[in-house]
Enzyme design. Structure first.
Site, short mmCIF file in Angstrom:
data_model
loop_
_atom_site.label_atom_id
_atom_site.label_comp_id
_atom_site.label_asym_id
_atom_site.label_seq_id
_atom_site.Cartn_x
_atom_site.Cartn_y
_atom_site.Cartn_z
N GLU A 102 -1.71 10.63 -0.14
CA GLU A 102 -3.15 9.82 -0.85
C GLU A 102 -3.49 9.77 1.04
O GLU A 102 -4.63 9.50 1.19
CB GLU A 102 -3.22 8.49 -1.47
CG GLU A 102 -4.38 8.03 -1.86
CD GLU A 102 -4.85 6.58 -0.40
OE1 GLU A 102 -6.27 6.33 -0.36
OE2 GLU A 102 -4.13 6.13 0.23
N ASP A 135 -4.94 0.40 -5.66
CA ASP A 135 -4.64 0.61 -4.35
C ASP A 135 -4.87 0.03 -3.27
O ASP A 135 -5.91 -0.28 -2.61
CB ASP A 135 -4.91 2.10 -3.91
CG ASP A 135 -4.64 3.02 -2.77
OD1 ASP A 135 -3.56 1.88 -2.24
OD2 ASP A 135 -5.18 3.47 -2.29
N ASP A 168 0.68 -0.94 0.26
CA ASP A 168 0.32 -0.01 -0.14
C ASP A 168 0.71 0.72 0.03
O ASP A 168 1.21 1.65 1.15
CB ASP A 168 -1.11 0.26 1.15
CG ASP A 168 -1.96 1.22 1.08
OD1 ASP A 168 -2.17 1.14 -0.15
OD2 ASP A 168 -2.71 1.04 2.35
#
Length: 472
Positions: A336, A364, A302
């Site tokens: 993000e 993602d 991630d």
């Protein structure tokens, strides 16, 4: 494949073919869906070439090796950190050396938060040092920490029912994990709801599908007019243990120390590279992942994996000498994890050209073996995407699911642009998500090869078709 959405339409109305548009209207050049299917089917050989290069050829394992080099060199990449900015500079150089076009950085302002030293110790009914990770944007405790009795609840409703008991205590949330979207509300809103009833701090059961005593961090949000209290995540095991203790009537006391601090916004960049379109260069298919991560683990899953298969998609297309009709644009987002901060500023900068965006894509949710593609868009666009996914039959990844949203592309999707995201093993993903376990050990090079092939085929074909994807 289901094409019933076209039964009552009969034909699909487009602007003339030389426009590259896909706007529906009356009295304009028409193409039947059968013609569109035949156009897509002609990409079969190109799709096989991409798959062969990515999965079996010279590019095999390349995205994995590229990712390993970056995360082993730089480590985790928290918003506002020097390591994130180092990663951005490295990636700009990598993309230039890869021969991609229009490689540049777009400046943005992003949050800067640091966790500092932190600890949580149960003092009663026994001494127990707990694993803890402060939540993003949390304030710290006083230097001596906060020592208080605990109130354990399993929901916001229970907290409201027991509000008189919460004043002056540390609220511990032991919410059940049914799925991420439900459980994450406790991480995001837990501190605010606890503060409203007079709590001194909040500790949230980690939002995870599986735990081996691993805390999972993430962003949390304060609310204007509500006191800010320190907040952190604890392990599933400790949350469940304290719930059992409380059910027996035991008095639980915790000492929480957090050195977290918020600093002024920092300078950062979204990283951009392109393969410029041959016929409609102003029109865009966007592929993306985010380069930032939390400050634990390596940020390999991630979202290092998503960022690097997005880069790999352009590399594969370039290596095969392909140039689609419209521009393929790679964006590696910054910040993000703080709520799509870099992506919001990109949207604000580029939204004037929204009519030129055919598809926005974000990976993602891991780059394990893909189950298929998640897609949000009109029924007509979905039927086209289903046909494109049929080209991936050689690697058995052909399904199209709902909900193509992603934090960084939602701004475009909400404005009507079709959006897509990669779907794979979410149970595995949320086992390592935002934890010390998010390292290269989680990643599988063969699975990344397949994910990259899917990403490259979909992005190339959509970018090269004569018309943009139709909108509602």
């Amino acid at each position: 494949m289901k094409f019933h959405v076209f039964v009552f339409v009969g034909v699909v109305h487009f602007l003339p073919l030389n426009s590259g548009k896909a706007v529906y209207g009356n009295g304009i050049s028409q193409r039947t869906f059968q013609e569109i299917k035949e156009e897509i089917a002609r990409y079969g050989d190109v799709a096989k070439a991409i798959i062969n290069l990515a999965v079996y050829g010279k590019a095999r394992n390349r995205s994995y090796e590229r990712l390993a080099l970056l995360v082993d060199t730089v480590g985790p990449r928290l918003s506002g950190s020097k390591s994130l900015e180092k990663a951005i500079q490295i990636m700009q150089q990598n993309l230039q050396e890869d021969g991609l076009e229009n490689v540049h950085l777009e400046p943005v302002k992003i949050p800067h938060w640091e966790r500092g030293e932190e600890s949580a110790v149960m003092l009663e009914p026994r001494i127990h040092k707990m694993a803890v990770l402060g939540l993003g944007s949390s304030i710290g405790t006083p230097p001596e920490g906060i020592t208080a009795e605990v109130l354990v609840v399993t929901s916001f409703d229970e907290l409201q029912r027991r509000a008189p008991e919460a004043r002056g205590k540390i609220v511990v949330y032991n919410q059940p994990y049914t799925n991420y979207s439900r459980a994450v509300q406790y991480r995001i809103q837990g501190a605010v709801e606890a503060a409203k009833v007079g709590a001194l701090a909040s500790l949230i059961r980690s939002v995870a599908s599986f735990s081996i005593y691993s805390p999972h961090t993430g962003i949390q949000e304060y609310q204007d007019g509500v006191p800010k209290i320190p907040t952190a995540c604890i392990t599933v095991e400790d949350a469940e243990m304290m719930s059992r203790m409380a059910s027996r009537g035991s008095r639980i006391v915790i000492q929480l120390k957090m050195g977290a601090k918020n600093y002024p916004d920092a300078d950062s960049f979204n990283t951009v590279a392109e393969i410029i379109g041959s016929k409609y260069p102003e029109q865009v298919v966007l592929v993306s992942g985010h380069l930032d991560s939390w400050d634990v683990g390596q940020g390999a899953m991630d979202d290092g994996g998503g960022a690097f298969i997005s880069w790999e998609a352009l590399s594969l297309i370039k290596d095969l000498g392909l140039r689609p009709k419209r521009t393929l644009r790679l964006v590696l987002w910054t910040a993000e994890e703080q709520g799509g901060i870099g992506a919001l500023q990109y949207y604000q900068l580029h939204k004037a050209n929204i009519s030129n965006y055919s598809l926005v894509m974000e990976s993602d949710l891991g780059t394990f073996l893909p189950s298929g593609l998640q897609f949000t868009g009109s029924d007509k666009a979905r039927a086209i995407v289903e046909e494109v996914m049929c080209l991936l039959e050689p690697i058995n990844v052909t399904q199209v699911f709902r909900a193509g949203e992603g934090t960084d592309i939602n701004f475009w999707i909400q404005a009507g642009v079709p959006g897509a995201s990669l779907l794979d093993d979410l149970y595995k993903y949320f086992s390592f998500h935002h934890s010390h376990g998010d390292t290269m050990t989680v990643m599988d090079p063969k699975q990344m090869n397949v994910a990259a092939a899917v990403w490259a085929v979909v992005s190339y074909v959509i970018a090269d078709m004569e018309e943009m994807l139709p909108r509602s």
